[in-house]
Design a protein around this motif. Structure first.
Motif, PDB file in Angstrom:
ATOM      1  N   PHE A   1     -42.847 -92.694  33.068  1.00 36.23           N
ATOM      2  CA  PHE A   1     -42.549 -91.222  33.515  1.00 36.23           C
ATOM      3  C   PHE A   1     -43.881 -90.737  33.652  1.00 36.23           C
ATOM      4  O   PHE A   1     -44.398 -90.372  34.702  1.00 36.23           O
ATOM      5  CB  PHE A   1     -41.924 -90.300  32.716  1.00 36.23           C
ATOM      6  N   ALA A   2     -45.001 -90.804  32.611  1.00 41.45           N
ATOM      7  CA  ALA A   2     -46.367 -90.520  32.559  1.00 41.45           C
ATOM      8  C   ALA A   2     -47.097 -91.083  33.840  1.00 41.45           C
ATOM      9  O   ALA A   2     -47.654 -90.419  34.568  1.00 41.45           O
ATOM     10  CB  ALA A   2     -47.156 -90.480  31.287  1.00 41.45           C
ATOM     11  N   ALA A   3     -46.949 -92.432  33.990  1.00 43.86           N
ATOM     12  CA  ALA A   3     -47.569 -93.140  34.777  1.00 43.86           C
ATOM     13  C   ALA A   3     -47.252 -92.790  36.354  1.00 43.86           C
ATOM     14  O   ALA A   3     -48.252 -92.434  37.282  1.00 43.86           O
ATOM     15  CB  ALA A   3     -47.604 -94.572  34.764  1.00 43.86           C
ATOM     16  N   LEU A   4     -46.035 -92.604  36.626  1.00 45.08           N
ATOM     17  CA  LEU A   4     -45.629 -92.475  37.736  1.00 45.08           C
ATOM     18  C   LEU A   4     -45.696 -90.871  38.317  1.00 45.08           C
ATOM     19  O   LEU A   4     -46.131 -90.677  39.365  1.00 45.08           O
ATOM     20  CB  LEU A   4     -44.144 -92.599  38.217  1.00 45.08           C
ATOM     21  N   GLN A   5     -45.850 -90.067  37.303  1.00 43.05           N
ATOM     22  CA  GLN A   5     -46.084 -88.762  37.681  1.00 43.05           C
ATOM     23  C   GLN A   5     -47.434 -88.553  37.764  1.00 43.05           C
ATOM     24  O   GLN A   5     -47.836 -87.834  38.708  1.00 43.05           O
ATOM     25  CB  GLN A   5     -46.022 -87.750  36.555  1.00 43.05           C
ATOM     26  N   LYS A   6     -48.473 -89.252  37.355  1.00 45.88           N
ATOM     27  CA  LYS A   6     -49.748 -89.286  37.532  1.00 45.88           C
ATOM     28  C   LYS A   6     -50.181 -89.794  38.960  1.00 45.88           C
ATOM     29  O   LYS A   6     -50.895 -89.471  39.903  1.00 45.88           O
ATOM     30  CB  LYS A   6     -50.864 -90.102  36.752  1.00 45.88           C
ATOM     31  N   ALA A   7     -49.448 -90.901  39.290  1.00 43.64           N
ATOM     32  CA  ALA A   7     -49.469 -91.430  40.754  1.00 43.64           C
ATOM     33  C   ALA A   7     -49.037 -90.815  41.842  1.00 43.64           C
ATOM     34  O   ALA A   7     -49.663 -90.860  42.782  1.00 43.64           O
ATOM     35  CB  ALA A   7     -48.998 -93.028  40.764  1.00 43.64           C
ATOM     36  N   PHE A   8     -48.023 -90.191  41.546  1.00 49.35           N
ATOM     37  CA  PHE A   8     -47.228 -89.342  42.758  1.00 49.35           C
ATOM     38  C   PHE A   8     -47.499 -88.061  42.887  1.00 49.35           C
ATOM     39  O   PHE A   8     -47.242 -87.457  43.845  1.00 49.35           O
ATOM     40  CB  PHE A   8     -45.697 -89.826  42.705  1.00 49.35           C
ATOM     41  N   ARG A   9     -47.797 -87.262  41.745  1.00 47.88           N
ATOM     42  CA  ARG A   9     -48.332 -86.124  41.551  1.00 47.88           C
ATOM     43  C   ARG A   9     -47.088 -85.193  42.252  1.00 47.88           C
ATOM     44  O   ARG A   9     -46.118 -85.101  41.528  1.00 47.88           O
ATOM     45  CB  ARG A   9     -49.526 -85.854  42.630  1.00 47.88           C
ATOM     46  N   ASP A  10     -47.433 -84.341  43.237  1.00 49.87           N
ATOM     47  CA  ASP A  10     -46.480 -83.406  43.740  1.00 49.87           C
ATOM     48  C   ASP A  10     -45.243 -83.988  44.345  1.00 49.87           C
ATOM     49  O   ASP A  10     -44.386 -83.377  44.737  1.00 49.87           O
ATOM     50  CB  ASP A  10     -47.002 -82.277  44.727  1.00 49.87           C
ATOM     51  N   ARG A  11     -45.332 -85.439  44.536  1.00 49.25           N
ATOM     52  CA  ARG A  11     -44.202 -86.000  45.138  1.00 49.25           C
ATOM     53  C   ARG A  11     -43.339 -86.691  44.057  1.00 49.25           C
ATOM     54  O   ARG A  11     -42.633 -87.649  44.429  1.00 49.25           O
ATOM     55  CB  ARG A  11     -44.746 -87.238  45.943  1.00 49.25           C
TER      56      ARG A  11
ATOM     57  N   GLY B   1     -34.926-105.818  38.303  1.00 48.69           N
ATOM     58  CA  GLY B   1     -36.365-105.612  38.812  1.00 48.69           C
ATOM     59  C   GLY B   1     -36.360-104.616  40.043  1.00 48.69           C
ATOM     60  O   GLY B   1     -35.636-105.002  41.204  1.00 48.69           O
ATOM     61  N   VAL B   2     -37.005-103.312  39.958  1.00 48.48           N
ATOM     62  CA  VAL B   2     -37.068-102.676  41.109  1.00 48.48           C
ATOM     63  C   VAL B   2     -37.578-103.280  42.332  1.00 48.48           C
ATOM     64  O   VAL B   2     -37.262-103.011  43.412  1.00 48.48           O
ATOM     65  CB  VAL B   2     -37.780-101.410  40.914  1.00 48.48           C
ATOM     66  N   GLU B   3     -38.461-104.115  42.261  1.00 44.56           N
ATOM     67  CA  GLU B   3     -39.284-104.912  43.352  1.00 44.56           C
ATOM     68  C   GLU B   3     -38.291-105.566  44.287  1.00 44.56           C
ATOM     69  O   GLU B   3     -38.101-105.738  45.137  1.00 44.56           O
ATOM     70  CB  GLU B   3     -40.511-105.650  43.072  1.00 44.56           C
ATOM     71  N   LYS B   4     -37.161-106.062  43.527  1.00 45.76           N
ATOM     72  CA  LYS B   4     -35.935-107.179  43.845  1.00 45.76           C
ATOM     73  C   LYS B   4     -35.333-106.257  44.900  1.00 45.76           C
ATOM     74  O   LYS B   4     -34.779-106.595  45.806  1.00 45.76           O
ATOM     75  CB  LYS B   4     -35.499-108.215  42.658  1.00 45.76           C
ATOM     76  N   ILE B   5     -34.904-105.127  44.189  1.00 44.55           N
ATOM     77  CA  ILE B   5     -34.024-104.149  45.046  1.00 44.55           C
ATOM     78  C   ILE B   5     -34.699-103.590  46.028  1.00 44.55           C
ATOM     79  O   ILE B   5     -34.055-103.790  47.156  1.00 44.55           O
ATOM     80  CB  ILE B   5     -33.574-102.928  43.891  1.00 44.55           C
TER      81      ILE B   5
ATOM     82  N   ASP C   1     -47.647-103.929  32.668  1.00 43.25           N
ATOM     83  CA  ASP C   1     -46.645-104.069  33.419  1.00 43.25           C
ATOM     84  C   ASP C   1     -46.271-102.485  34.215  1.00 43.25           C
ATOM     85  O   ASP C   1     -46.061-102.519  35.267  1.00 43.25           O
ATOM     86  CB  ASP C   1     -45.376-104.497  32.575  1.00 43.25           C
ATOM     87  N   ILE C   2     -46.470-101.532  33.300  1.00 38.07           N
ATOM     88  CA  ILE C   2     -46.063-100.270  33.879  1.00 38.07           C
ATOM     89  C   ILE C   2     -47.230 -99.896  34.877  1.00 38.07           C
ATOM     90  O   ILE C   2     -46.593 -99.307  36.133  1.00 38.07           O
ATOM     91  CB  ILE C   2     -46.085 -99.035  32.549  1.00 38.07           C
ATOM     92  N   GLN C   3     -48.675-100.143  34.705  1.00 37.52           N
ATOM     93  CA  GLN C   3     -49.632 -99.817  35.727  1.00 37.52           C
ATOM     94  C   GLN C   3     -49.518-100.564  36.885  1.00 37.52           C
ATOM     95  O   GLN C   3     -49.375-100.121  38.125  1.00 37.52           O
ATOM     96  CB  GLN C   3     -50.812-100.088  35.170  1.00 37.52           C
ATOM     97  N   ARG C   4     -48.968-101.893  36.649  1.00 32.60           N
ATOM     98  CA  ARG C   4     -48.561-102.895  37.989  1.00 32.60           C
ATOM     99  C   ARG C   4     -47.612-102.275  38.831  1.00 32.60           C
ATOM    100  O   ARG C   4     -47.517-102.067  40.016  1.00 32.60           O
ATOM    101  CB  ARG C   4     -48.319-104.201  37.457  1.00 32.60           C
ATOM    102  N   ILE C   5     -46.504-102.218  37.965  1.00 34.37           N
ATOM    103  CA  ILE C   5     -45.353-101.451  38.942  1.00 34.37           C
ATOM    104  C   ILE C   5     -45.332 -99.981  39.495  1.00 34.37           C
ATOM    105  O   ILE C   5     -45.266 -99.799  40.710  1.00 34.37           O
ATOM    106  CB  ILE C   5     -43.975-101.457  38.060  1.00 34.37           C
ATOM    107  N   SER C   6     -46.077 -99.315  38.855  1.00 37.80           N
ATOM    108  CA  SER C   6     -46.569 -97.850  39.201  1.00 37.80           C
ATOM    109  C   SER C   6     -47.354 -98.130  40.762  1.00 37.80           C
ATOM    110  O   SER C   6     -47.065 -97.396  41.697  1.00 37.80           O
ATOM    111  CB  SER C   6     -47.225 -97.017  38.240  1.00 37.80           C
ATOM    112  N   ALA C   7     -48.316 -98.874  40.606  1.00 36.12           N
ATOM    113  CA  ALA C   7     -49.207 -99.142  41.828  1.00 36.12           C
ATOM    114  C   ALA C   7     -48.606 -99.796  42.942  1.00 36.12           C
ATOM    115  O   ALA C   7     -48.805 -99.352  44.119  1.00 36.12           O
ATOM    116  CB  ALA C   7     -50.275 -99.924  41.226  1.00 36.12           C
ATOM    117  N   SER C   8     -47.564-100.601  42.661  1.00 34.75           N
ATOM    118  CA  SER C   8     -46.707-101.402  43.468  1.00 34.75           C
ATOM    119  C   SER C   8     -45.826-100.363  44.373  1.00 34.75           C
ATOM    120  O   SER C   8     -45.786-100.275  45.564  1.00 34.75           O
ATOM    121  CB  SER C   8     -45.968-102.359  42.894  1.00 34.75           C
ATOM    122  N   LEU C   9     -45.193 -99.529  43.604  1.00 39.30           N
ATOM    123  CA  LEU C   9     -44.509 -98.507  44.172  1.00 39.30           C
ATOM    124  C   LEU C   9     -45.107 -97.564  45.083  1.00 39.30           C
ATOM    125  O   LEU C   9     -44.703 -96.870  46.180  1.00 39.30           O
ATOM    126  CB  LEU C   9     -43.447 -97.693  43.146  1.00 39.30           C
TER     127      LEU C   9
END
Length: 314
Positions: free
Chosen positions: A291-301, A232-236, A263-271
């Protein structure tokens, strides 16, 4: 007398002024040289994606797996070697990457889509240091104490392991017996500012799988590279926070290929909201919906990291 002393005093002052000026000029030259070296080193801070199942370059071969060349602070680090030695070799040569010049290699975990390129790497660089998880059994070889199994002295000798007199440690072989494997079982600084972080999966399907991620301490936070994030990425990130509290950029796979939308939305929001990553450059087993969820969340980042991409560390 005054006519003689005066010129002497002036000449001494002129000499001193010239000496000071020359020292100042020398100092400026040295400073400019150091700044140029620092600029060159920083401009070389990048991650080149050698192996992925998606990418823009038609010259690269796409395949399932992961490998990346990390260049930071003058170090050249190969992280994983992909899932097929021939494809790995093709991609490496297409990009003009010289694997004979590496400081060390990190093999995140035992799955074949991360280590199969070893067959090519060890032909090119047979003595390179290979950091691996400290697994008792697996393709990297190791040994376990004989205490891992229960003994029964009531059995006949010919029914007991090793006739009842086992060696202290039971060794496991490896397909690469000459490889220079170095096993990591705790967070370890293997070079100044470069850390390896071990985790153990508690997820059904990869239960007890050991994995190591790499964290580089930079001036704006950690640069983290992971293979699959099986634990899990959060443990890392929790483990990495003991090195430095902020993550500047995250590379690698998040193992969310089959995750639910929730789960994807939760982890995306957490990051994005909790961990407040500056940038994200994920790939491999992260999954298309992620990919789609993180691209939406982080945009140009959100940094594109397909095979063949050279991602400059912001």
């Amino acid at each position: 007398m005054g006519l003689i002393i005066r010129p002497l005093m002036m000449s001494r002052l002129t000499f001193k002024e010239g000496n000071v000026r020359s020292r100042i000029w020398f100092g400026l030259v040295v400073l400019l040289f150091l700044l140029s070296c620092l600029s060159a080193a920083q401009s070389g801070n990048r991650v080149t994606i050698l192996y992925h199942a998606f990418g823009k370059s038609p010259a690269m071969t796409k395949a399932w797996g992961f490998s990346a060349l990390v260049e930071y602070g003058g170090k050249r680090i190969l992280f994983d070697t992909g899932g097929d030695a021939e494809i790995f070799e093709h991609n490496v040569k297409t990009l003009g990457v010289d694997l004979s010049k590496l400081d060390f290699v990190v093999l995140s975990h035992r799955h074949s889509d991360h280590i199969s390129g070893l067959n090519y790497l060890l032909r090119v660089n047979p003595a390179v240091k290979l950091y691996t998880p400290a697994e008792p059994w697996g393709p990297f070889g190791w040994a376990v104490p004989n205490s891992f199994y229960r003994k029964d002295v009531s059995l006949a000798t010919n029914m007991r392991y090793f006739d009842g007199s086992p060696p202290n440690a039971l060794s496991a072989s490896t397909p690469w017996p000459q490889a220079n494997f170095i096993r990591v079982d705790s967070t370890t600084e293997i070079a100044p500012g470069i850390f390896l972080i071990p985790t153990i999966s508690q997820v059904i399907g990869t239960l007890e799988l050991r994995e190591i991620s790499m964290a580089i301490r930079g001036p704006q936070g950690l640069i983290i590279v992971d293979g699959c994030s099986h634990a899990g990425v959060e443990k890392i990130l929790d483990a990495a926070a003991k090195i430095a509290p902020h993550v500047h950029v995250l590379f690698g796979g998040l193992h969310l290929v089959g995750a639910s939308d929730a789960d994807i939305q939760r982890i995306s929001a957490s990051l994005h909201d909790q961990w407040k990553l500056d940038y994200i450059a994920v790939g491999h087993c992260t999954g298309e919906p992620t990919f789609a969820a993180l691209q939406k969340a982080f945009r140009d980042r959100y940094l594109y990291a397909g095979v063949g991409a050279v991602v400059k560390i912001p």
